[in-house]
Design a protein around this motif. Sequence first.
Motif, PDB file in Angstrom:
ATOM      1  N   VAL A 171      -7.212   1.994   5.732  1.00 33.89           N
ATOM      2  CA  VAL A 171      -7.829   2.745   4.632  1.00 33.89           C
ATOM      3  C   VAL A 171      -7.553   1.982   3.341  1.00 33.89           C
ATOM      4  N   THR A 172      -8.612   1.858   2.524  1.00 36.25           N
ATOM      5  CA  THR A 172      -8.442   1.164   1.244  1.00 36.25           C
ATOM      6  C   THR A 172      -8.726   2.147   0.123  1.00 36.25           C
ATOM      7  N   ILE A 173      -7.831   2.175  -0.844  1.00 31.80           N
ATOM      8  CA  ILE A 173      -7.982   3.058  -1.998  1.00 31.80           C
ATOM      9  C   ILE A 173      -8.040   2.183  -3.246  1.00 31.80           C
ATOM     10  N   LYS A 174      -9.133   2.343  -3.983  1.00 27.01           N
ATOM     11  CA  LYS A 174      -9.345   1.505  -5.176  1.00 27.01           C
ATOM     12  C   LYS A 174      -9.033   2.273  -6.463  1.00 27.01           C
ATOM     13  N   ASP A 175      -8.937   1.521  -7.539  1.00 24.16           N
ATOM     14  CA  ASP A 175      -8.733   2.086  -8.890  1.00 24.16           C
ATOM     15  C   ASP A 175      -7.665   3.178  -8.882  1.00 24.16           C
ATOM     16  N   LEU A 176      -6.508   2.818  -8.453  1.00 20.60           N
ATOM     17  CA  LEU A 176      -5.422   3.790  -8.291  1.00 20.60           C
ATOM     18  C   LEU A 176      -5.015   4.423  -9.624  1.00 20.60           C
ATOM     19  N   THR A 177      -4.819   5.732  -9.579  1.00 18.23           N
ATOM     20  CA  THR A 177      -4.299   6.457 -10.750  1.00 18.23           C
ATOM     21  C   THR A 177      -3.030   7.191 -10.328  1.00 18.23           C
ATOM     22  N   ASP A 178      -2.324   7.743 -11.278  1.00 19.29           N
ATOM     23  CA  ASP A 178      -1.055   8.423 -10.939  1.00 19.29           C
ATOM     24  C   ASP A 178      -1.270   9.715 -10.144  1.00 19.29           C
ATOM     25  N   LYS A 179      -2.552  10.080  -9.928  1.00 18.17           N
ATOM     26  CA  LYS A 179      -2.824  11.267  -9.104  1.00 18.17           C
ATOM     27  C   LYS A 179      -3.021  10.894  -7.636  1.00 18.17           C
ATOM     28  N   ASP A 180      -3.225   9.586  -7.373  1.00 19.89           N
ATOM     29  CA  ASP A 180      -3.468   9.143  -5.988  1.00 19.89           C
ATOM     30  C   ASP A 180      -2.139   8.865  -5.290  1.00 19.89           C
ATOM     31  N   THR A 181      -1.496   9.912  -4.852  1.00 18.31           N
ATOM     32  CA  THR A 181      -0.148   9.728  -4.323  1.00 18.31           C
ATOM     33  C   THR A 181       0.050  10.145  -2.866  1.00 18.31           C
TER      34      THR A 181
ATOM     35  N   PHE B 268       1.786   9.376   4.344  1.00 17.52           N
ATOM     36  CA  PHE B 268       2.367   8.285   3.548  1.00 17.52           C
ATOM     37  C   PHE B 268       2.226   8.566   2.058  1.00 17.52           C
ATOM     38  N   LEU B 269       3.149   8.005   1.305  1.00 17.36           N
ATOM     39  CA  LEU B 269       3.215   8.253  -0.143  1.00 17.36           C
ATOM     40  C   LEU B 269       2.917   6.982  -0.918  1.00 17.36           C
ATOM     41  N   LEU B 270       2.032   7.122  -1.908  1.00 16.65           N
ATOM     42  CA  LEU B 270       1.813   6.010  -2.833  1.00 16.65           C
ATOM     43  C   LEU B 270       2.557   6.350  -4.116  1.00 16.65           C
ATOM     44  N   SER B 271       3.426   5.438  -4.501  1.00 14.11           N
ATOM     45  CA  SER B 271       4.184   5.644  -5.722  1.00 14.11           C
ATOM     46  C   SER B 271       3.537   4.768  -6.796  1.00 14.11           C
ATOM     47  N   VAL B 272       2.704   5.394  -7.641  1.00 15.78           N
ATOM     48  CA  VAL B 272       1.892   4.644  -8.614  1.00 15.78           C
ATOM     49  C   VAL B 272       2.691   4.432  -9.900  1.00 15.78           C
TER      50      VAL B 272
END
Length: 340
Positions: free
Chosen positions: A87-97, A115-119
């Motif tokens: 899975v690819t997630i583009k234009d990451l913001t602090d809400k995409d966690t 899984f957790l994205l720490s932006v």
Amino acid sequence: MAFHLSFLLILTGLTGIHSITTVSEVSVKAGDSITIPCLYDSQYINHVKFLCEGYYWSSCSYAAKTNQPSSGKFSISDDKNQRIFTVTIKDLTDKDTDYWCAVEIDRGPDVREYFLLSVTEGTPRLYVDHQEITGFIGQNITISCQYSNSGEVRWCRLGSSCVRRPLGLIDGTRVTINTSVPNVFTVTMSGLRTESSGWYWCATGDLQMPVHVTVEKHTPTDQTPTTVQSQRLSVPVDLKYLIIPLSVLIFFVIVTLVMWFMLKRHKKTKAESSATALAEEEVTYSTVKKKRKTPRQRSDADIDVIYSSVVIVEQQNVQRVEAKAEDVTYSRLAQHHQNL
Ligand SMILES: *[C@@H]1O[C@H](CO)[C@@H](O)[C@H](O)[C@H]1NC(C)=O
């Protein structure tokens, strides 16, 4: 105890209790993109895979699905041979966690893994320059993992094992971890094989950073001739690689020749000048002698010197005689000395 625990973990992995394996936490920079691989059990090869967004599974929403066209921000692709969907997630913001890798089950609860994205706004706590790296069979690749958090550094293969400093094996491929530079650990995978292709990750403490390794078959230096024909085929390739060292060699030969020639000329000039000097001494000598005998005028001395030069004049062309008496004397004497 640790052994028993890891054994249990492997066992649960094999028996399929954890039907999806993925990273647990990835540090990413706002604005960047990230690709996350999710490994699934072979029984789900033909199932629909999806990415779900949200901290709670019960309330998460579809972000991307393999049976639906993907939107701009999210994309998903399924490699059924490797049993990995990415899975690819583009234009990451602090809400995409918060996300879930999931497999749809028709009758029964879906299989999923969180899984957790720490932006972060600044530099991520663990990152690589490129998530995609290509190597060639038999050669090495080096991956630099830059980190600022603490904890043990590891290099792991998705669905396989991890290597800790300083070295180890992952599925038969040698892995060396070098931590000599602060905040960077370099992973070298040597003697790459086709089977080395796949998803790996750098890990420090609780963080992981997925890296995809592609091992390509044909390389110019891949010298594993199996038949005479393949050896013949490799000849033009070898010639191509000879051109640069060969031209360098030719260049040095030319330079050496030029230098040798110039040195030789220099030596010759030196020898000539010393010979002239010697000749001058001789001339002075004879002149002095004459002076001792009978102190005469300069014109007489010139005549004496011309005497000795006459011998050489016979050998050489006559044109020079026309020159000034002094000049002629010296040059002829020099020649004479050389002929001796
Ligand atoms: C680790 O890397 C440094 C330079 O980056 C090198 O000087 C050193 O020899 C390496 N250590 C090992 C064990 O390969």
